[in-house]
Motif scaffolding. Structure first.
Motif, mmCIF file in Angstrom:
data_model
loop_
_atom_site.group_PDB
_atom_site.id
_atom_site.type_symbol
_atom_site.label_atom_id
_atom_site.label_comp_id
_atom_site.label_asym_id
_atom_site.label_seq_id
_atom_site.Cartn_x
_atom_site.Cartn_y
_atom_site.Cartn_z
ATOM 1 N N VAL A 188 11.823 -18.993 -1.173
ATOM 2 C CA VAL A 188 11.369 -20.035 -0.453
ATOM 3 C C VAL A 188 11.057 -19.075 1.341
ATOM 4 O O VAL A 188 10.434 -19.296 2.006
ATOM 5 C CB VAL A 188 11.709 -21.333 -0.166
ATOM 6 C CG1 VAL A 188 11.556 -21.929 -1.700
ATOM 7 C CG2 VAL A 188 13.623 -20.899 -0.304
ATOM 8 N N GLN A 189 12.465 -18.291 0.966
ATOM 9 C CA GLN A 189 12.125 -17.574 2.008
ATOM 10 C C GLN A 189 10.593 -16.989 2.682
ATOM 11 O O GLN A 189 10.553 -16.460 4.164
ATOM 12 C CB GLN A 189 13.300 -16.197 2.633
ATOM 13 C CG GLN A 189 14.403 -17.163 2.251
ATOM 14 C CD GLN A 189 14.875 -17.979 3.533
ATOM 15 O OE1 GLN A 189 14.199 -17.917 4.584
ATOM 16 N NE2 GLN A 189 15.652 -19.376 3.627
ATOM 17 N N ALA A 190 9.801 -16.866 1.455
ATOM 18 C CA ALA A 190 8.982 -15.920 1.846
ATOM 19 C C ALA A 190 7.732 -16.932 3.259
ATOM 20 O O ALA A 190 6.502 -16.322 3.741
ATOM 21 C CB ALA A 190 7.483 -15.690 1.087
ATOM 22 N N ALA A 191 7.953 -18.232 2.617
ATOM 23 C CA ALA A 191 7.431 -19.146 3.554
ATOM 24 C C ALA A 191 7.958 -19.317 5.130
ATOM 25 O O ALA A 191 7.344 -19.831 5.679
ATOM 26 C CB ALA A 191 7.096 -20.640 2.699
ATOM 27 N N SER A 192 8.452 -18.594 5.316
ATOM 28 C CA SER A 192 9.002 -18.434 6.672
ATOM 29 C C SER A 192 8.138 -17.220 8.074
ATOM 30 O O SER A 192 7.905 -16.126 7.067
ATOM 31 C CB SER A 192 10.582 -18.242 7.112
ATOM 32 O OG SER A 192 11.902 -18.948 6.486
ATOM 33 N N PRO A 193 7.960 -17.867 8.903
ATOM 34 C CA PRO A 193 6.841 -17.186 9.857
ATOM 35 C C PRO A 193 7.699 -16.390 10.612
ATOM 36 O O PRO A 193 8.323 -16.141 10.847
ATOM 37 C CB PRO A 193 6.021 -18.090 10.828
ATOM 38 C CG PRO A 193 7.386 -19.242 10.226
ATOM 39 C CD PRO A 193 8.152 -19.545 9.261
ATOM 40 N N GLU A 194 6.518 -15.556 10.544
ATOM 41 C CA GLU A 194 6.974 -14.431 12.178
ATOM 42 C C GLU A 194 7.353 -14.794 13.360
ATOM 43 O O GLU A 194 6.428 -15.543 14.036
ATOM 44 C CB GLU A 194 6.456 -13.183 11.882
ATOM 45 C CG GLU A 194 6.986 -12.091 12.784
ATOM 46 C CD GLU A 194 5.854 -10.731 12.683
ATOM 47 O OE1 GLU A 194 6.167 -9.290 12.301
ATOM 48 O OE2 GLU A 194 4.686 -10.759 13.186
ATOM 49 N N LEU A 195 8.124 -14.287 14.202
ATOM 50 C CA LEU A 195 8.974 -15.806 15.278
ATOM 51 C C LEU A 195 8.829 -14.252 16.612
ATOM 52 O O LEU A 195 9.972 -13.581 16.470
ATOM 53 C CB LEU A 195 10.009 -16.180 14.686
ATOM 54 C CG LEU A 195 10.688 -16.871 15.901
ATOM 55 C CD1 LEU A 195 8.955 -17.722 16.642
ATOM 56 C CD2 LEU A 195 11.645 -17.982 15.627
ATOM 57 N N TYR A 196 8.349 -14.092 17.406
ATOM 58 C CA TYR A 196 9.013 -13.830 18.645
ATOM 59 C C TYR A 196 10.180 -14.406 19.645
ATOM 60 O O TYR A 196 9.742 -14.842 19.979
ATOM 61 C CB TYR A 196 8.009 -12.955 19.232
ATOM 62 C CG TYR A 196 6.520 -12.269 18.284
ATOM 63 C CD1 TYR A 196 6.365 -10.735 19.184
ATOM 64 C CD2 TYR A 196 5.940 -12.918 17.958
ATOM 65 C CE1 TYR A 196 6.028 -10.262 18.220
ATOM 66 C CE2 TYR A 196 5.114 -12.218 16.917
ATOM 67 C CZ TYR A 196 5.094 -10.236 17.376
ATOM 68 O OH TYR A 196 4.633 -9.470 16.352
ATOM 69 N N TRP A 197 11.012 -14.130 19.849
ATOM 70 C CA TRP A 197 11.446 -14.253 20.247
ATOM 71 C C TRP A 197 11.690 -14.276 21.804
ATOM 72 O O TRP A 197 10.662 -13.586 22.346
ATOM 73 C CB TRP A 197 13.609 -13.694 19.878
ATOM 74 C CG TRP A 197 13.736 -14.057 18.374
ATOM 75 C CD1 TRP A 197 13.017 -14.552 17.471
ATOM 76 C CD2 TRP A 197 15.510 -14.846 18.003
ATOM 77 N NE1 TRP A 197 13.941 -14.824 16.328
ATOM 78 C CE2 TRP A 197 14.775 -15.059 16.536
ATOM 79 C CE3 TRP A 197 16.169 -15.081 19.367
ATOM 80 C CZ2 TRP A 197 16.182 -15.044 16.192
ATOM 81 C CZ3 TRP A 197 17.147 -15.628 18.207
ATOM 82 C CH2 TRP A 197 17.368 -15.670 17.074
ATOM 83 N N ARG A 198 12.334 -15.225 22.655
ATOM 84 C CA ARG A 198 12.542 -15.012 24.007
ATOM 85 C C ARG A 198 12.247 -13.512 25.015
ATOM 86 O O ARG A 198 11.624 -13.686 25.777
ATOM 87 C CB ARG A 198 13.627 -16.101 24.505
ATOM 88 C CG ARG A 198 12.712 -17.911 24.356
ATOM 89 C CD ARG A 198 14.414 -18.383 24.259
ATOM 90 N NE ARG A 198 15.050 -18.733 25.589
ATOM 91 C CZ ARG A 198 14.050 -19.350 26.564
ATOM 92 N NH1 ARG A 198 13.806 -20.080 26.642
ATOM 93 N NH2 ARG A 198 14.459 -19.469 28.264
ATOM 94 N N GLY A 199 12.940 -12.736 24.295
ATOM 95 C CA GLY A 199 13.502 -11.905 24.958
ATOM 96 C C GLY A 199 11.990 -10.573 24.436
ATOM 97 O O GLY A 199 11.575 -10.262 25.368
ATOM 98 N N ALA A 200 11.448 -10.922 23.612
ATOM 99 C CA ALA A 200 9.667 -10.312 23.393
ATOM 100 C C ALA A 200 8.805 -10.715 24.519
ATOM 101 O O ALA A 200 7.956 -10.094 25.340
ATOM 102 C CB ALA A 200 8.605 -10.814 22.242
ATOM 103 N N TRP A 201 9.068 -11.579 25.202
ATOM 104 C CA TRP A 201 8.372 -12.105 26.508
ATOM 105 C C TRP A 201 8.979 -12.292 28.131
ATOM 106 O O TRP A 201 8.450 -13.106 29.284
ATOM 107 C CB TRP A 201 7.485 -13.730 26.147
ATOM 108 C CG TRP A 201 7.674 -14.860 25.900
ATOM 109 C CD1 TRP A 201 8.153 -14.950 24.394
ATOM 110 C CD2 TRP A 201 8.533 -16.368 26.099
ATOM 111 N NE1 TRP A 201 9.103 -16.616 24.283
ATOM 112 C CE2 TRP A 201 9.172 -17.022 25.645
ATOM 113 C CE3 TRP A 201 8.782 -16.663 28.183
ATOM 114 C CZ2 TRP A 201 9.497 -18.031 26.916
ATOM 115 C CZ3 TRP A 201 9.173 -17.165 28.671
ATOM 116 C CH2 TRP A 201 10.190 -18.284 27.353
#
Length: 275
Positions: free
Chosen positions: A47-60
Motif C-alpha cells: 500500500v505504500q506504493a500508492a503514496s505520492p512524491e511530496l515536495y516539502w516546504r524547504g524545497a520552495w
C-alpha cells in the motif's frame, strides 16, 4: 478500518524529512491516474506504493508561519478541491512549481493576512505535489488534521488541495489530473475516507465559483478514479461517514473579508482556530 489497511506516510520517511527539506521526499512509487497495474498493486501487498512524491516546504523556501498552526487530534471528514484561479501556465517544470508555492504563501500571508499558506497541499500544472501549510505531512502520518484557511466555517473538518490554474472553461493538464487522483487516494487511505462522499469542491461549502465549472464537473470521474486506484492497491475503502455537527454550511461572506479579482468565497469563520 484497521491500521494495517490504512494508507499512511512511512514513519521513517517522515523522520528523514528534515534532512530532505531541500527536495522531494519519495513517499512511494508513481501511480497511474485511474488505476495501477504493477504486481504489488494487483496483489495489494504494497500500500505504500500508492503514496505520492511530496515536495516539502524547504524545497520552495517557505517562510515560517507567523503564529503556530493548529493541529487537531481528529481526522478531517472532507477533502476539498480548489483551483488557484491563476493563469494556465505552460511551464510544467519543477522550478515553476516551487515558485508557485512560494508566491501563494507570500500572497496569503502578505495580502490576506493569514499566518501561513491557506491550503494544506498544492499541485502544479506539471503534476508536482507540494506541502502547503506547515506540519501537514506529519499530521497526515498521525491521522491528525492541520487547520487551514480555505473553507469558511469548515476549516476544522476539511483538508484542501489547491490545483494550479483557472478551470472555468478549460480542463486541467493530464499531469495535474494524474497527481490529483494519486493524492486523493493517498488522503482517503490515510484518513479512512470514502472517495464517493469525502471528495468535494469548494463551492459545496461556500458561495464561490471555485474550483471552476470544468474541474467541478470532473469530480464524479475523479471520485471513481480514486476508488479504482484504492482497489487496485488493496486499500480498504471505508463506509461513507458524516462528520460531527451539521456538515457543510453556506455562511455569508464576512463584512471585513477583502475583495479579490477571483473571489474564492470566505476563507474563515467562527470555528476557525487560525487564519
Amino acid at each position: 478500518m484497521t491500521n494495517t489497511h490504512r494508507l499512511d506516510v512511512n514513519r521513517r520517511t517522515l523522520l528523514r524529512g528534515a534532512a530532505f527539506t531541500s527536495g522531494a521526499v519519495a513517499l512511494g512509487g508513481a501511480l497511474s491516474a485511474l488505476g495501477a497495474t504493477s504486481a504489488s498493486a494487483a496483489t495489494g501487498t504494497d500500500v505504500q506504493a500508492a503514496s505520492p512524491e511530496l515536495y516539502w516546504r524547504g524545497a520552495w523556501n517557505a517562510r515560517p508561519p507567523s503564529s503556530p498552526v493548529q493541529v487537531l487530534d481528529t481526522s478531517p471528514s472532507y477533502i476539498v478541491v480548489h483551483h488557484t484561479a491563476t493563469a494556465n501556465s505552460t511551464d510544467y517544470s519543477l522550478d515553476h512549481a516551487l515558485r508557485l508555492s512560494k508566491s501563494i504563501q507570500d500572497y496569503h500571508m502578505d495580502s490576506n493576512g493569514w499566518i501561513d499558506t491557506g491550503q494544506q497541499l498544492t499541485i502544479s500544472r506539471g503534476g508536482y505535489l507540494m506541502v502547503g501549510r506547515d506540519q501537514t505531512p506529519q499530521a497526515i502520518a498521525a491521522s491528525r488534521h492541520v487547520v487551514g484557511a480555505h473553507v469558511a466555517n469548515n476549516n476544522s473538518t476539511c483538508i484542501g488541495i489547491e490545483n494550479e490554474g483557472l478551470y472555468t472553461s478549460e480542463e486541467p493538464t493530464q499531469a495535474l489530473t494524474d497527481s490529483l487522483v494519486e493524492t486523493l487516494a493517498w488522503l482517503c487511505g490515510a484518513y479512512g475516507l470514502n472517495p464517493q462522499s469525502a471528495i468535494l469542491g469548494h463551492r459545496d461549502f461556500n458561495a464561490t465559483a471555485c474550483p471552476g465549472d470544468v474541474l467541478y464537473a470532473m469530480l464524479p470521474e475523479l471520485r471513481n478514479g480514486v476508488t479504482r486506484t484504492m482497489q487496485a492497491y488493496g486499500i480498504a475503502i471505508s463506509e461513507s461517514r458524516a462528520p460531527d455537527g451539521d456538515g457543510p454550511t453556506y455562511p455569508d461572506v464576512p463584512e471585513d473579508e477583502p475583495d479579490h479579482e477571483f473571489y474564492h468565497g470566505p476563507t474563515r469563520g467562527p470555528d476557525d482556530f487560525s487564519r
